[in-house]
Design an enzyme around this catalytic site. Structure first.
Site, short mmCIF file in Angstrom:
data_model
loop_
_atom_site.label_atom_id
_atom_site.label_comp_id
_atom_site.label_asym_id
_atom_site.label_seq_id
_atom_site.Cartn_x
_atom_site.Cartn_y
_atom_site.Cartn_z
N THR A 130 10.73 -0.77 33.87
CA THR A 130 10.51 0.61 34.35
C THR A 130 10.67 1.64 33.23
O THR A 130 11.38 1.39 32.24
CB THR A 130 11.55 0.91 35.45
OG1 THR A 130 11.59 2.31 35.70
CG2 THR A 130 12.97 0.50 35.04
N ASP A 131 10.06 2.80 33.43
CA ASP A 131 10.24 3.89 32.45
C ASP A 131 11.65 4.49 32.52
O ASP A 131 12.06 5.22 31.62
CB ASP A 131 9.19 4.99 32.67
CG ASP A 131 9.26 5.66 34.05
OD1 ASP A 131 10.03 5.19 34.92
OD2 ASP A 131 8.53 6.65 34.26
N GLU A 132 12.39 4.15 33.60
CA GLU A 132 13.71 4.77 33.78
C GLU A 132 14.70 4.33 32.70
O GLU A 132 15.73 4.97 32.49
CB GLU A 132 14.24 4.49 35.19
CG GLU A 132 13.27 4.99 36.24
CD GLU A 132 13.81 5.02 37.67
OE1 GLU A 132 15.02 5.12 37.84
OE2 GLU A 132 12.98 4.93 38.59
N TYR A 151 20.90 1.35 38.25
CA TYR A 151 19.61 0.64 38.29
C TYR A 151 18.98 0.61 36.91
O TYR A 151 18.65 -0.47 36.38
CB TYR A 151 18.65 1.33 39.28
CG TYR A 151 17.20 0.91 39.11
CD1 TYR A 151 16.80 -0.40 39.34
CD2 TYR A 151 16.22 1.84 38.71
CE1 TYR A 151 15.46 -0.79 39.18
CE2 TYR A 151 14.89 1.46 38.55
CZ TYR A 151 14.52 0.15 38.78
OH TYR A 151 13.20 -0.23 38.60
N LYS A 185 18.21 -2.56 34.33
CA LYS A 185 16.87 -2.90 33.84
C LYS A 185 16.85 -2.85 32.31
O LYS A 185 16.22 -3.69 31.66
CB LYS A 185 15.80 -1.94 34.42
CG LYS A 185 15.53 -2.08 35.89
CD LYS A 185 14.97 -3.44 36.29
CE LYS A 185 13.53 -3.66 35.87
NZ LYS A 185 12.98 -4.94 36.44
#
Ligand code: NAD
Ligand code: TYD
Length: 349
Positions: free
Chosen positions: A130-132, A155, A159
């Site tokens: 993810t970009d997060e 989260y 990741k």
């Protein structure tokens, strides 16, 4: 090619499985999924009888099971999507995210390392991220593949941890790994606790639509089928060890997105203009809420020729149509009935 796709019963995974089963009849595709609250085999009803598709129920946190699976199935490649994916759940229960997202990924890497030894150049470990992991942007700038990792939520931290392990297995052991980091997805089969499907469901039911804080946070939305197509291209064309960002250049403030959705819903439900907007309710902000995400996907566009196919307004309209036409799916998910689908389809047959 025998390909294991993990998390194939989830939102994005089901679109990836459908794409590969349909487009590559010569591949043998195994969907490995634990069927947590987010896994729903009804997402794949249309392709479950395909001769090149099989479902295996299993937990990636179980190292012995994963090792046995690699031994028995001898896969040539893995596309790894299985994860705990909801930021709000990670704030209430971080350990679940460490177990599935970090330990689960390392279990898969260990099995790949052991069972693919001597043939790493003919195998591929594709990790979907993810970009997060890049953290939050201010009012300007975009995430590139070179942006330093700076996760803020449990989260995104989990990741980021899994991404680091994937790179470490490439650098240390020579595994052929590929990572892609994508922005927020939207589309059909999205679990209705995430913003867009939750809002569609609540508007339909005339229930309040919760907007965190002042609704000023910005997300970069990509149609899920464009993400699945990007995964297809990257899986087949990327160099070992490479990373690609995936995004639609489509930034929306949450409140503007919800207002657009309300306008579409008014039209689709035959309500007078402005009626659905009355349901918008500002609620307490999420802790550590990242202000803005925006992806620069120039590398993917230039090197591999991928471009998003849909404008957001068109994609959102298609998404609303899907939810309105699939009331039974939504009812099964919100009532919890979807969890009996596996039992009915797979154990009592
Ligand atoms: P999802 O929550 O809808 O689905 C996750 C799937 O993984 C479910 O089917 C679940 O049953 C399965 N799963 C969970 N724990 C498991 C375990 N221990 N063993 C086996 N299976 C397990 O998630 P999603 O939104 O489809 O996201 C898929 C992947 O894409 C995730 O890795 C996520 O981090 C990443 N991603 C998501 C988005 C997004 O906008 N949703 C954006 C970028 C990247
Ligand atoms: P979400 O779909 O949870 O994705 P993520 O947090 O991974 O980006 O949320 C998207 C945005 O919408 C995020 O800024 C949080 C916000 N949000 C709300 O305002 N209300 C809600 O009920 C939810 C679930 C999210």
């Amino acid at each position: 090619m025998k390909l294991i796709i993990t998390g194939g019963a989830g939102f994005i995974g089901s679109h990836v499985v459908r794409r590969f089963v349909t487009n590559y009849p010569q591949y043998s595709i195994i969907n490995l999924d634990k069927l947590t609250y987010a896994g729903n085999l009804a997402n794949l009803q249309d392709i479950e009888a395909a001769p090149n598709y099989r479902f295996i129920k299993g937990d990636i946190t179980d190292a012995a099971f994963i090792d046995g699976l690699f031994k028995d199935e001898q896969p040539d490649a893995i596309i790894h999507l299985a994860a705990e994916s909801h930021v709000d759940r990670s704030i209430s229960n971080p350990i679940e995210f460490v177990l599935t997202n970090v330990v689960g990924t390392v279990n898969l890497l260990n099995a790949a390392r052991k069972h693919w030894e001597g043939s790493y150049d003919q195998k591929r470990f594709y990790h979907v991220s993810t970009d997060e992991v890049y953290g939050a942007l201010g009012e300007s700038g975009m995430f590139t593949e070179e942006t330093k990792y700076d996760p803020h939520s449990p989260y995104s931290a989990s990741k980021a941890g899994s991404d680091h392990f994937v790179r470490a297995y490439h650098d240390t052991y020579g595994l052929d790994t590929v990572i892609s980091n994508c922005s927020n997805n939207y589309g059909s089969h999205h679990f209705p606790e995430k913003l867009i499907p939750l809002a569609i469901h609540n508007i339909t039911q005339n229930k309040p639509v919760p907007v965190y804080g002042k609704g000023e946070n910005i997300r970069d939305w990509l149609w899920v089928e464009d993400h699945a197509r990007a995964i297809d291209v990257i899986f087949h064309k990327a160099k070992a060890g490479d990373t690609y960002n995936i995004g639609g250049h489509n930034e929306w403030k949450n409140i503007d997105l919800i207002r657009l959705l309300c306008q579409i819903m008014d039209r689709k439900l035959g309500r007078t203009a402005g009626e659905s907007e009355k349901l918008i309710t500002f609620v307490k902000d999420r802790a550590g809420h990242d202000l803005r995400y925006a992806i620069d996907s120039t590398k993917l566009q230039k090197e591999l020729g991928w471009v998003p196919s849909l404008q957001f307004e068109e994609g959102l309209e298609k998404t609303v149509d899907w939810y309105l036409e699939n009331e039974a799916w939504l009812e099964n998910v919100t009532s919890g009935n979807y969890q009996s689908y596996y039992k009915e389809q797979y154990q009592e047959r």
